[in-house]
Design an enzyme around this catalytic site. Sequence first.
Site, PDB file in Angstrom:
ATOM      1  CB  SER A  78      37.367  36.515  12.309  1.00  0.00           C
ATOM      2  OG  SER A  78      37.773  35.187  12.567  1.00  0.00           O
ATOM      3  CE  LYS A  81      37.466  34.985  16.545  1.00  0.00           C
ATOM      4  NZ  LYS A  81      37.820  34.593  15.190  1.00  0.00           N
ATOM      5  CB  SER A 137      41.313  36.677  14.756  1.00  0.00           C
ATOM      6  OG  SER A 137      39.975  36.552  14.336  1.00  0.00           O
TER       7      SER A 137
END
Length: 289
Positions: A78, A81, A137
């Site tokens: 993640s 992101k 997230s």
Amino acid sequence: MNVTHRFGGALISLAVAAAALTAGSTAAHAAPPVATPVDAAQAEAAPAVLATAAHLVDATTGQVHFSKEADLRRPVASLTKMMTAYVVLQRAEPTDKVEVTTADVGYAARGGAAVAHLRAGDTLTVEDMLHALMLPSGADAAHALARTYGPGVEGFVAAMNATARQLGMNDTLYVNADGMPYGGGGHSTARDQVRLAQKVLENPTLEKVTSTQYHTVPATSERRSYSWRNTNRLLGTSGALGVKTGYTRAAGYTLAFAADRGGSRLVGVLLGETSSSRRFQTAEALLGW
């Protein structure tokens, strides 16, 4: 002349033999790459870093304080992101609005991705969506933002890769907007991710988002209420600014972290850690060191 030639030849043979012996000894005792600070004189004082790769820089001066396998290509989960958020704010204002669709919710339900529990039909500002993306997230937020500002997810991912090239992240490949292992999951390096984290923190909106521990969105006629908690346990410690956590089975536990300490902004990344809690302990140890 013959004596001279013989003497010279003997010296050459001796030198070659010594070189071969040294090379053989070096090869026999060669150690795998180790994590060392740029100033090797400080190596003994550096904290232990068990993560597969790590990189820590002073964003104020550009000095590299610590580096371990910084150019090793790995999945970053993640941390992806961070790029999603960065590209969104190249194309949108924080006050712009995004409507959540059933496609966003359905995508996030696949494969155990982390979610912000967005509900189809709700409309949120881009800034609220960025909190949904970065704090819990949310893969649902990632899909909604990519779909809206690609336009289309494929177009957005292409923009992520183009932006990576512009930032000099030449060892990075994105295949989606959330870092899940769909389509191979993509890859990057600790060095590239530090570069990205620095750029993220240069944006006032993103610095505010990544530094937020809790964010609440009140209910309106356009949406229901939401409340999110940041997954980054470093927040609340001295000068901490975020930046992003991550995990997949392939990537292990990952962390982009930053803090303002001693008049400098320190930015670091850990990749391939096997313990969730240890990544935060290691990051704090590096920042303190």
